[in-house]
Write a protein that holds these residues in place. Structure first.
Motif, PDB file in Angstrom:
ATOM      1  N   VAL A   1      35.148 -22.563 -15.448  1.00  0.00           N
ATOM      2  CA  VAL A   1      33.769 -22.989 -14.872  1.00  0.00           C
ATOM      3  C   VAL A   1      32.945 -21.725 -15.266  1.00  0.00           C
ATOM      4  O   VAL A   1      31.592 -21.967 -15.090  1.00  0.00           O
ATOM      5  CB  VAL A   1      33.909 -23.224 -13.563  1.00  0.00           C
ATOM      6  CG1 VAL A   1      34.473 -24.606 -13.254  1.00  0.00           C
ATOM      7  CG2 VAL A   1      34.688 -22.119 -12.731  1.00  0.00           C
TER       8      VAL A   1
ATOM      9  N   GLU B   1      24.285 -25.339  -9.876  1.00  0.00           N
ATOM     10  CA  GLU B   1      25.794 -25.332  -9.435  1.00  0.00           C
ATOM     11  C   GLU B   1      25.378 -25.244  -7.834  1.00  0.00           C
ATOM     12  O   GLU B   1      24.567 -24.584  -7.170  1.00  0.00           O
ATOM     13  CB  GLU B   1      26.414 -24.085  -9.953  1.00  0.00           C
ATOM     14  CG  GLU B   1      26.830 -24.002 -11.293  1.00  0.00           C
ATOM     15  CD  GLU B   1      27.608 -23.107 -11.621  1.00  0.00           C
ATOM     16  OE1 GLU B   1      28.951 -23.282 -11.832  1.00  0.00           O
ATOM     17  OE2 GLU B   1      26.893 -21.704 -11.830  1.00  0.00           O
TER      18      GLU B   1
ATOM     19  N   PRO C   1      32.487 -22.054  -6.921  1.00  0.00           N
ATOM     20  CA  PRO C   1      33.312 -22.276  -7.988  1.00  0.00           C
ATOM     21  C   PRO C   1      34.739 -22.070  -7.845  1.00  0.00           C
ATOM     22  O   PRO C   1      35.527 -22.548  -8.728  1.00  0.00           O
ATOM     23  CB  PRO C   1      32.533 -21.540  -8.947  1.00  0.00           C
ATOM     24  CG  PRO C   1      31.161 -21.155  -8.800  1.00  0.00           C
ATOM     25  CD  PRO C   1      31.372 -21.059  -7.263  1.00  0.00           C
TER      26      PRO C   1
ATOM     27  N   ALA D   1      37.600 -24.705  -7.734  1.00  0.00           N
ATOM     28  CA  ALA D   1      38.163 -25.358  -8.786  1.00  0.00           C
ATOM     29  C   ALA D   1      39.327 -24.786  -9.265  1.00  0.00           C
ATOM     30  O   ALA D   1      39.015 -23.413  -9.541  1.00  0.00           O
ATOM     31  CB  ALA D   1      36.959 -25.747  -9.750  1.00  0.00           C
TER      32      ALA D   1
ATOM     33  N   GLY E   1      38.918 -26.540 -14.198  1.00  0.00           N
ATOM     34  CA  GLY E   1      37.868 -25.897 -14.685  1.00  0.00           C
ATOM     35  C   GLY E   1      37.822 -26.198 -16.227  1.00  0.00           C
ATOM     36  O   GLY E   1      36.617 -26.274 -16.863  1.00  0.00           O
TER      37      GLY E   1
ATOM     38  N   GLU F   1      29.014 -29.761  -8.791  1.00  0.00           N
ATOM     39  CA  GLU F   1      29.130 -29.836  -7.261  1.00  0.00           C
ATOM     40  C   GLU F   1      30.637 -29.459  -6.873  1.00  0.00           C
ATOM     41  O   GLU F   1      31.379 -30.291  -7.187  1.00  0.00           O
ATOM     42  CB  GLU F   1      28.741 -31.166  -6.653  1.00  0.00           C
ATOM     43  CG  GLU F   1      27.393 -31.725  -6.843  1.00  0.00           C
ATOM     44  CD  GLU F   1      27.081 -33.039  -6.322  1.00  0.00           C
ATOM     45  OE1 GLU F   1      27.650 -33.351  -5.175  1.00  0.00           O
ATOM     46  OE2 GLU F   1      26.555 -33.796  -6.844  1.00  0.00           O
ATOM     47  N   TYR F   2      31.009 -28.324  -6.271  1.00  0.00           N
ATOM     48  CA  TYR F   2      32.362 -27.892  -5.933  1.00  0.00           C
ATOM     49  C   TYR F   2      32.563 -28.351  -4.579  1.00  0.00           C
ATOM     50  O   TYR F   2      31.552 -27.697  -3.565  1.00  0.00           O
ATOM     51  CB  TYR F   2      32.386 -26.383  -6.026  1.00  0.00           C
ATOM     52  CG  TYR F   2      32.053 -25.904  -7.547  1.00  0.00           C
ATOM     53  CD1 TYR F   2      32.950 -26.124  -8.509  1.00  0.00           C
ATOM     54  CD2 TYR F   2      30.652 -25.394  -7.964  1.00  0.00           C
ATOM     55  CE1 TYR F   2      32.669 -25.690  -9.794  1.00  0.00           C
ATOM     56  CE2 TYR F   2      30.302 -25.168  -9.267  1.00  0.00           C
ATOM     57  CZ  TYR F   2      31.512 -24.988 -10.238  1.00  0.00           C
ATOM     58  OH  TYR F   2      31.058 -24.721 -11.552  1.00  0.00           O
TER      59      TYR F   2
ATOM     60  N   VAL G   1      35.525 -31.877  -7.570  1.00  0.00           N
ATOM     61  CA  VAL G   1      34.371 -31.393  -8.424  1.00  0.00           C
ATOM     62  C   VAL G   1      33.769 -32.269  -9.245  1.00  0.00           C
ATOM     63  O   VAL G   1      34.277 -33.194  -9.926  1.00  0.00           O
ATOM     64  CB  VAL G   1      35.021 -30.408  -9.478  1.00  0.00           C
ATOM     65  CG1 VAL G   1      34.022 -29.704 -10.290  1.00  0.00           C
ATOM     66  CG2 VAL G   1      35.631 -29.000  -8.620  1.00  0.00           C
TER      67      VAL G   1
ATOM     68  N   ALA H   1      39.753 -31.113  -6.850  1.00  0.00           N
ATOM     69  CA  ALA H   1      39.411 -29.672  -6.997  1.00  0.00           C
ATOM     70  C   ALA H   1      40.548 -28.968  -7.231  1.00  0.00           C
ATOM     71  O   ALA H   1      40.714 -27.881  -7.830  1.00  0.00           O
ATOM     72  CB  ALA H   1      39.022 -29.269  -5.767  1.00  0.00           C
TER      73      ALA H   1
END
Length: 407
Positions: free
Chosen positions: A273, A294, A298, A301, A306, A334-335, A340, A398
């Motif tokens: 990511v 975003e 992050p 993920a 990722g 969107e995390y 994700v 995720a």
């Protein structure tokens, strides 16, 4: 991370965290109405013939109960506000005598203290300070300077229920978190063991290939060399030499192949990511206006997720450049704790695509991506938009163990 609500982020789901403020305000309003109603019917300190002071204190009580709206962010402050109000009412009743409750010997503390007493042990990191504040609140509610078995018992129960529930839910939360962590570690270990078994099997196959094939090819090379020496005519000697040279080359290539098999794979070097910004910058540099948005952390993920999301974004931007020249692109990531979501949406193209560029590739990019996403139990949706643009949306879990098989 703060000492109050920071460490409690994982207690509720995404929906609850999004509307947490509204929920707290609603709870505070409910307790304001509850305590106000109970006071007016004489259940606590309300006098039989209320005067201006009683009505003023009723308003102060409503404000004190409204402080429950910030019980997550400032639990000690809420306890202090309600404790101060209870102490003030107690002093106005006795020894000041400015308030004369309709029912003597009751508990003057609002019922909001039950919920307020829950906060310090659940949202506050410093347990010693929390215990000290709760002990002070208990003394104020029990009024030991006016000894009464009924008042002291009810007051103790009033302030003990919240902390006991807080200790229970806090212990349960820690236990669930520990079990989740243990399950994730066990899953990682399972994949590591599977990867180790694969590496050992590769090495075993490489060894057997080397032993069997090398032995036979070596015999062929030796026999070809002997034939070159003993052959009577030149044509046979040249053929034997060619055969010997081919055998030596086969042995060299076999050694290289065995070396590759015996070497553990280095893993997928596809960026994760963190490479989203570079992809967007590259797209902008070649004339495709691209915006990256975003939301969330992050770090939620996992690496495999990722890398998969990176491939999706790379393929989607490539398709926009091929098939939608002049279009604007919006990339939204969107995390979340559980998933994700990557959405790539472009506006209608400004002109017709160039056939030379649009005709490149196999046409199976999205199909291959869909297979990769399904391997990590995600979903991919690619469809035209109502305005003439195109949308690609990938929803991925995720967490996928990093030691699992690469996709």
């Amino acid at each position: 991370m703060s000492g109050t609500t920071g460490q409690r982020e994982a207690c509720g789901g995404p929906w609850f965290r999004r509307y947490r403020v509204a929920v707290d305000v609603a709870i505070a309003v409910a307790f304001v109405l509850l305590d106000t109603g109970l006071t007016l019917i004489g259940a606590t300190w309300w006098p039989e013939h209320p005067g201006p002071l009683a009505w003023a204190m009723l308003g102060v009580q409503a404000l004190a109960c409204a402080s429950l709206a910030v019980r997550r962010r400032a639990p000690l402050a809420v306890v202090g506000v309600l404790g101060s109000f209870t102490l003030a009412v107690s002093l106005l009743v006795e020894p000041a005598g400015l308030l004369t409750p309709a029912h003597e010997g009751g508990v003057w503390a609002p019922f909001s203290t039950v919920l307020a007493a829950y906060g310090p042990l659940f949202y506050q990191r410093d347990r010693r300070l929390a215990y000290a504040v709760l002990a002070a609140l208990t003394l104020v509610v029990m009024r030991p300077w006016e000894p009464s078995a009924t008042t002291m018992t009810i007051g103790l129960l009033r302030t003990a229920v919240g902390p006991l529930l807080a200790l229970y839910f806090d212990t349960r939360r820690k236990l669930v978190r520990a079990l989740v962590g243990r399950a994730e570690r066990a899953e990682r270990e399972r994949y590591l063991l599977a990867e180790q078994a694969c590496a050992e099997e590769r090495a075993r196959l490489a060894g057997e290939m080397h032993d069997v094939v090398t032995h036979r090819v070596s015999l062929m090379v030796l026999q070809a060399g002997a034939l070159k020496v003993t052959a009577a005519d030149e044509a046979t000697r040249r053929a034997a030499e060619d055969l010997r040279a081919a055998g030596c080359q086969a042995l060299e290539e076999l050694r290289d192949l065995v070396g590759i098999l015996r070497t553990a794979p280095d893993g997928d070097q596809t960026p994760s990511v963190a490479g989203f910004a570079d992809l967007v910058a590259e797209s902008v540099a070649v004339g495709t206006p691209t915006e990256l948005v975003e939301e969330g952390d992050p770090a939620l993920a996992s690496p495999v997720v990722g890398r998969t999301a990176y491939r999706v974004l790379r393929e989607a931007l490539t398709n926009v450049r091929k098939h939608a020249p002049g279009a604007r692109v919006r990339v939204r990531v969107e995390y979340g704790q559980a998933r994700v979501r990557l959405t790539v949406r472009n506006t209608p193209p400004a002109g017709a695509p160039r056939s030379a560029l649009a005709g490149t590739g196999s046409g199976l990019g999205l199909a291959h991506l869909r297979q990769r996403i399904e391997l990590v139990h995600g979903t991919l949706r690619a469809e035209p938009c109502a305005d003439g643009g195109f949308s690609v949306e990938a929803t991925l879990p995720a967490f996928v163990p990093t030691a699992g098989p690469e996709v």
